[in-house]
Design an enzyme around this catalytic site. Structure first.
Site, PDB file in Angstrom:
ATOM      1  N   SER A 108     -51.229 -34.626 -13.859  1.00 21.78           N
ATOM      2  CA  SER A 108     -50.075 -34.194 -13.064  1.00 21.78           C
ATOM      3  C   SER A 108     -48.835 -34.140 -13.939  1.00 21.78           C
ATOM      4  O   SER A 108     -48.692 -34.930 -14.883  1.00 21.78           O
ATOM      5  CB  SER A 108     -49.836 -35.177 -11.910  1.00 21.78           C
ATOM      6  OG  SER A 108     -48.622 -34.890 -11.251  1.00 21.78           O
ATOM      7  N   TYR A 157     -48.452 -43.890  -9.795  1.00 24.06           N
ATOM      8  CA  TYR A 157     -49.098 -42.579  -9.894  1.00 24.06           C
ATOM      9  C   TYR A 157     -48.826 -41.945 -11.259  1.00 24.06           C
ATOM     10  O   TYR A 157     -49.750 -41.485 -11.936  1.00 24.06           O
ATOM     11  CB  TYR A 157     -48.598 -41.666  -8.777  1.00 24.06           C
ATOM     12  CG  TYR A 157     -49.223 -40.299  -8.780  1.00 24.06           C
ATOM     13  CD1 TYR A 157     -50.543 -40.120  -8.384  1.00 24.06           C
ATOM     14  CD2 TYR A 157     -48.491 -39.183  -9.172  1.00 24.06           C
ATOM     15  CE1 TYR A 157     -51.122 -38.865  -8.383  1.00 24.06           C
ATOM     16  CE2 TYR A 157     -49.050 -37.922  -9.163  1.00 24.06           C
ATOM     17  CZ  TYR A 157     -50.379 -37.760  -8.773  1.00 24.06           C
ATOM     18  OH  TYR A 157     -50.939 -36.512  -8.778  1.00 24.06           O
ATOM     19  N   SER A 173     -50.712 -43.734 -13.993  1.00 24.01           N
ATOM     20  CA  SER A 173     -52.152 -43.480 -13.970  1.00 24.01           C
ATOM     21  C   SER A 173     -52.485 -42.123 -14.582  1.00 24.01           C
ATOM     22  O   SER A 173     -53.491 -41.976 -15.284  1.00 24.01           O
ATOM     23  CB  SER A 173     -52.692 -43.559 -12.533  1.00 24.01           C
ATOM     24  OG  SER A 173     -52.292 -42.449 -11.752  1.00 24.01           O
TER      25      SER A 173
END
Length: 237
Positions: A135, A148, A151
């Protein structure tokens, strides 16, 4: 002979769209997610052969079962696509250990375990390809995304290491870093009222991620490995 691809998170979002697109292109697929009913419903709509293995990937000690299943079905995999993932947004001052462990368990730890088994000669073909969803969050680092974002940064670092370790079998390993994608995950996050201010081209439809995944699985990307490829929609990162 059709390539055989294992897809996690195949019951919804990017994983589901990837399964649909790869099937249209003639790939055989092995679909993994927690929801067996959704997987079986999806298989009925696909035009190419597909197999279902329901599993909660947070159960790391059961991940090899997927590959044992493939082996028993006579499937030598040509690709692995890890789309399963979760986001639990919270400010660091309100961090919850269980939420942090949940995010890392599914986004990072499950990915490493999947590649561990995928890289075994009895489970995968030489010259195969691994694609994992990362992402742009790991570059943008918005408030509330400490777990998030971290990770996904871990995923990108693992990709670089894996690419070197698996090059002897010409197994390529790459990540894709999208901006905001129109999926059930983003539908549940109240961050997108002004998405076009951050991402001028607008929300990314999941099929455009599937197109890149298919490219990375194909022989057209034979010399791309260890890369983190952004699909930004114009987001400044």
């Amino acid at each position: 002979m059709a390539k055989k691809i294992l897809i996690t998170g195949a019951s919804s979002g990017i994983g589901e769209q990837t399964a649909r697109y790869l099937s249209e292109q003639g790939y055989e697929t092995v679909l993994v997610a927690r929801n067996a009913e959704k997987l079986n419903c999806l298989v009925e709509q696909l035009s190419s052969p597909a197999y279902v293995y329901p599993l909660d990937l947070r159960k790391l000690d059961r991940i090899e079962e997927i590959f044992t299943f493939c082996h028993e079905e006579g499937l030598i995999l040509d690709g692995l696509v890890h789309c399963a993932g979760v986001s639990a947004n919270t400010p660091v001052r309100a961090n919850v250990i269980e939420d942090m462990e949940y995010v890392f368990r599914l986004n990072y730890e499950a990915f490493v375990e999947l590649v561990k088994y995928f890289s075994a000669r009895k489970y995968s073909a030489n010259g195969s390809s691994v694609v994992v969803m990362s992402s742009l969050a790991c570059n943008v680092c918005k408030k509330g995304t400490v777990n998030y974002s971290a990770s996904k940064t871990a995923v990108n670092t693992a990709v670089k290491v894996m690419a070197k370790e698996l090059a002897r079998r010409r197994i390529r390993v790459n990540s894709i870093m999208p901006g905001y994608v129109k999926t059930p995950m983003t539908d549940n996050i109240d961050l997108f009222n002004n998405v076009e201010e951050e991402q001028p081209l607008g929300m990314i439809e999941p099929e455009y991620i599937a197109y890149m995944i298919e490219f990375l699985l194909s022989d057209k990307s034979e010399f791309i490995t260890g890369a983190a490829i952004p699909i930004s929609g114009g987001m400044n990162y």
